[in-house]
Enzyme design. Structure first.
Site, PDB file in Angstrom:
ATOM      1  CE  LYS A 181      49.901  79.007 -44.668  1.00 11.60           C
ATOM      2  NZ  LYS A 181      50.974  79.621 -45.456  1.00 11.60           N
ATOM      3  N   GLY A 233      41.137  82.779 -48.964  1.00 11.00           N
ATOM      4  CA  GLY A 233      41.984  82.234 -50.021  1.00 11.00           C
ATOM      5  C   GLY A 233      41.132  81.679 -51.135  1.00 11.00           C
ATOM      6  CB  SER A 234      41.967  79.444 -53.901  1.00 13.72           C
ATOM      7  OG  SER A 234      42.508  78.389 -53.159  1.00 13.72           O
ATOM      8  CB  THR A 235      36.669  78.521 -54.417  1.00 14.90           C
ATOM      9  OG1 THR A 235      36.211  79.886 -54.323  1.00 14.90           O
ATOM     10  CG2 THR A 235      35.479  77.587 -54.282  1.00 14.90           C
ATOM     11  N   GLY A 238      39.540  76.394 -49.742  1.00 22.05           N
ATOM     12  CA  GLY A 238      38.423  76.552 -48.814  1.00 22.05           C
ATOM     13  C   GLY A 238      37.595  75.269 -48.703  1.00 22.05           C
ATOM     14  CD  GLU A 255      35.155  86.755 -45.838  1.00 23.18           C
ATOM     15  OE1 GLU A 255      34.674  86.886 -46.984  1.00 23.18           O
ATOM     16  OE2 GLU A 255      34.699  87.319 -44.835  1.00 23.18           O
ATOM     17  CB  CYS A 289      38.636  88.165 -53.139  1.00 23.60           C
ATOM     18  SG  CYS A 289      38.472  89.452 -51.892  1.00 23.60           S
TER      19      CYS A 289
HETATM   20  P1  TAP Z   1      45.282  79.921 -51.536  1.00 22.15           P
HETATM   21  O1  TAP Z   1      46.222  79.221 -52.425  1.00 22.15           O
HETATM   22  O2  TAP Z   1      43.992  79.266 -51.220  1.00 22.15           O
HETATM   23  O3  TAP Z   1      46.088  80.231 -50.202  1.00 22.15           O
HETATM   24  C1  TAP Z   1      45.521  80.911 -49.114  1.00 22.15           C
HETATM   25  C2  TAP Z   1      46.247  80.505 -47.856  1.00 22.15           C
HETATM   26  O4  TAP Z   1      45.968  79.135 -47.569  1.00 22.15           O
HETATM   27  C3  TAP Z   1      47.762  80.607 -47.961  1.00 22.15           C
HETATM   28  O5  TAP Z   1      48.292  80.996 -46.704  1.00 22.15           O
HETATM   29  C4  TAP Z   1      48.144  79.196 -48.299  1.00 22.15           C
HETATM   30  O6  TAP Z   1      49.455  78.877 -47.985  1.00 22.15           O
HETATM   31  C5  TAP Z   1      47.181  78.419 -47.426  1.00 22.15           C
HETATM   32  N1  TAP Z   1      46.956  77.044 -47.856  1.00 22.15           N
HETATM   33  C6  TAP Z   1      47.237  76.464 -49.056  1.00 22.15           C
HETATM   34  N2  TAP Z   1      46.857  75.171 -49.049  1.00 22.15           N
HETATM   35  C7  TAP Z   1      46.313  74.920 -47.828  1.00 22.15           C
HETATM   36  C8  TAP Z   1      45.704  73.779 -47.212  1.00 22.15           C
HETATM   37  N3  TAP Z   1      45.581  72.624 -47.865  1.00 22.15           N
HETATM   38  N4  TAP Z   1      45.232  73.899 -45.953  1.00 22.15           N
HETATM   39  C9  TAP Z   1      45.307  75.074 -45.284  1.00 22.15           C
HETATM   40  N5  TAP Z   1      45.882  76.179 -45.803  1.00 22.15           N
HETATM   41  C10 TAP Z   1      46.362  76.120 -47.058  1.00 22.15           C
HETATM   42  O7  TAP Z   1      44.897  81.360 -52.089  1.00 22.15           O
HETATM   43  P2  TAP Z   1      45.888  82.475 -52.603  1.00 22.15           P
HETATM   44  O8  TAP Z   1      46.328  82.095 -53.964  1.00 22.15           O
HETATM   45  O9  TAP Z   1      46.912  82.785 -51.571  1.00 22.15           O
HETATM   46  O10 TAP Z   1      44.915  83.735 -52.646  1.00 22.15           O
HETATM   47  C11 TAP Z   1      44.140  84.022 -53.733  1.00 22.15           C
HETATM   48  C12 TAP Z   1      42.699  83.627 -53.461  1.00 22.15           C
HETATM   49  O11 TAP Z   1      42.230  84.258 -52.277  1.00 22.15           O
HETATM   50  C13 TAP Z   1      41.775  84.090 -54.558  1.00 22.15           C
HETATM   51  O12 TAP Z   1      40.899  83.068 -54.912  1.00 22.15           O
HETATM   52  C14 TAP Z   1      41.020  85.238 -53.906  1.00 22.15           C
HETATM   53  O13 TAP Z   1      39.778  85.477 -54.465  1.00 22.15           O
HETATM   54  C15 TAP Z   1      40.945  84.810 -52.508  1.00 22.15           C
HETATM   55  N6  TAP Z   1      40.708  85.955 -51.626  1.00 22.15           N
HETATM   56  C16 TAP Z   1      39.487  86.072 -51.057  1.00 22.15           C
HETATM   57  C17 TAP Z   1      39.213  87.149 -50.248  1.00 22.15           C
HETATM   58  C18 TAP Z   1      37.868  87.264 -49.657  1.00 22.15           C
HETATM   59  S1  TAP Z   1      37.681  88.309 -48.455  1.00 22.15           S
HETATM   60  N7  TAP Z   1      36.872  86.554 -50.059  1.00 22.15           N
HETATM   61  C19 TAP Z   1      40.188  88.105 -49.990  1.00 22.15           C
HETATM   62  C20 TAP Z   1      41.431  87.958 -50.580  1.00 22.15           C
HETATM   63  C21 TAP Z   1      41.677  86.851 -51.392  1.00 22.15           C
HETATM   64  P3  TAP Z   1      50.612  79.092 -49.101  1.00 22.15           P
HETATM   65  O14 TAP Z   1      50.549  80.515 -49.508  1.00 22.15           O
HETATM   66  O15 TAP Z   1      51.843  78.803 -48.365  1.00 22.15           O
HETATM   67  O16 TAP Z   1      50.292  78.146 -50.213  1.00 22.15           O
END
Ligand code: TAP
Length: 474
Positions: A181, A233-235, A238, A255, A289
């Protein structure tokens, strides 16, 4: 094929990418309509709607998991050398279609074309090449050779293609099938990747792509026939995922976020360090991240570093992502821009001093200037929370012990950087820093052979390298 979409703001990088008016889901090797609603994906540099994309509901997710389960029966039994052929083919097609992928990534995400073209897409194809090489050598990996089954993979919007490659390539090499996804704001390159799977004749159901919002991800994680969840994604999300799978035998890797310290000692080559600081926080608009979002600079050189850093920041070109000269592109969404603005305002309200590079921002789209804060204390929210934008918090230290204490004073533990001329200090710092990756005299370097992952609230499990296989083998 749909209507060609001509994107023209930068004449020198004008490209035609075939963006269809609407997209379905990729399930069982073909594009199918979703049962749910559709959502729009926009170009963050212009706010223009790019396409309508299906939002997968529980029914669609179930359909995709079933397709992956059926495909797993044959894919997992196929000799590794045969699976490798498909992965090599995918890697080659990505390299051949790299221009198209890079332009589409920049349009949907907002990142500068020179980053998507020279960093993201080359590493994506390198990842498939690298894991293709492992597919027939799993017995040497030391983790067992049996695949887990169906992997649910959920990725964020900051590196849409790269995160896809980090997840899909090792999973497939190990004989798993996947349901992936992508993030709601950046679904287009994953859908182009689906086309590449068709072009590579990948057996139907080995890769399935379900687009949608958080609820789609939630349905995927909760599906009873999923064996493995790989999330970036976000903590906060996660933690929700960890709660959802608690009490099941699903394997999980997370991650998550970061708040990395980039530590500059007084014997560091200052100009080189300044380039590393700029790359550490302004690469990909700081939507990284492992971004070096906290600069820890030794007090004796702090004034000099800040002077040179501001001078360098003033030369950064902010603007059209498709212009090859752009250094800093658009913020990915209105929501993310609002968060960056809010935390920056809080930084000022809490007493830190804000300085932004003088630059003209485009009138449409989502933009934020390269910014740094001085007079930051460890208690400030901008020193503790992930801003995920082009905003640097500057703190100072006197001794290596103080640098370690400050660097480790965070709930996160994903990455860190050390700038010094002394090899012994690098080794000492690398041992003392609680970070999954420590870069020495460089920053934001990625390679498929290197494991990547965090400590503490940055998650668990490793992606990349031989270690990345462990997450997909029994
Ligand atoms: P999130 O809001 O956590 O979204 C990540 C993914 O999870 C998206 O596809 C999101 O869908 C989906 N999602 C949202 N709510 C969910 C739920 N309840 N159950 C399952 N999946 C769900 O993060 P983001 O804002 O896209 O990304 C930024 C974060 O990612 C930052 O905290 C960053 O540090 C982290 N990140 C970490 C790494 C590593 S390797 N550690 C790498 C890149 C990014 P939607 O987009 O449709 O909401």
């Amino acid at each position: 094929m749909g209507t060609p979409f001509e994107y023209a703001p930068a004449p020198e990088s004008r490209s035609v990418v075939d963006i269809k008016p609407s997209y379905g889901l990729f399930v069982g090797g073909e594009f199918v309509d979703g049962h749910g609603k559709a959502f729009k994906t926009v170009n963050p540099a212009t706010e223009e709607v790019l396409a309508e994309v299906a939002e997968a509901d529980e029914h669609d997710v179930d359909h995709a998991v079933k397709a992956a389960r059926r495909a797993h029966r044959t894919w997992s039994r196929m000799p590794g050398a045969e699976r490798a052929k498909y992965l090599y083919r995918i890697a080659r097609i990505i390299a051949e279609r790299s221009r198209e992928l890079a332009v589409l990534e920049s349009i949907d995400n907002g990142k500068p074309i020179k980053e998507s073209r020279d960093v993201d897409v080359p590493i994506v194809s390198a990842h498939f090449f690298y894991y293709a090489g492992w597919a027939d050598k799993l017995k040497y990996a030391g983790y067992g050779e049996q695949s887990l089954g169906v992997a649910a993979q959920i990725i964020p919007w900051n590196f849409p293609l790269l995160m896809l490659a980090w997840k899909v390539a090792p999973a497939l090499a190990c004989g798993n099938t996947v349901v992936l996804k992508p993030a709601e704001t950046t679904p287009l390159t994953a859908l182009l990747f689906a086309e590449i799977c068709q072009q590579a004749d990948l057996p139907a159901g080995v890769v399935n792509i379900v687009t949608g919002a958080g609820s789609t991800g939630q349905a995927l994680v909760a599906h009873p026939d999923v064996d493995k969840v790989a999330f970036t994604g976000s903590t906060d999300v996660g933690k929700q995922i960890a709660r959802t799978v608690a009490g099941t035998d699903k394997r999980v890797t997370l991650e998550l976020g970061g708040k990395a310290a980039n530590i500059v000692f007084d014997d560091a080559p200052i100009d080189q360090a300044v380039e590393g600081i700029v790359n550490g926080i302004f690469f990909n608009q700081g939507h990284v991240c492992c971004a070096g979002s906290r600069l820890l600079v030794q007090e004796s050189v702090a004034d000099d570093v800040l002077h040179r850093l501001k001078r360098r920041m003033a030369t950064l070109r902010v603007g059209d992502p498709l212009d090859k000269n752009t250094d800093v592109g658009a913020i990915n969404s209105a929501e993310q821009l609002a968060r960056i603005r809010e935390l920056s305002d809080i930084g000022e309200a809490e007493g830190a001093e804000r300085w932004s590079a003088p630059c003209e921002l485009p009138s449409h789209g989502y933009w934020f200037p390269p910014t740094l804060f001085t007079d930051v204390t460890q208690a400030h929210r901008i020193a503790r929370e992930e801003i995920f934008g082009p905003v640097l918090s500057v703190l100072t230290f006197r001794t290596p012990a103080e640098a370690v204490a400050k660097a480790n004073n965070t709930p996160y533990g994903l990455s860190a950087g050390v700038w010094t001329d002394k090899g012994s200090l690098i080794l000492k710092m690398a041992n003392a820093l609680r970070a999954g990756v420590v870069w020495a005299n460089t920053f934001n370097k990625f390679d498929p052979t290197s494991p990547f992952g965090g400590y503490k609230e940055s998650g668990y499990g490793r992606e990349g390298g031989r270690h990345g296989l462990e997450a997909y083998l029994r």
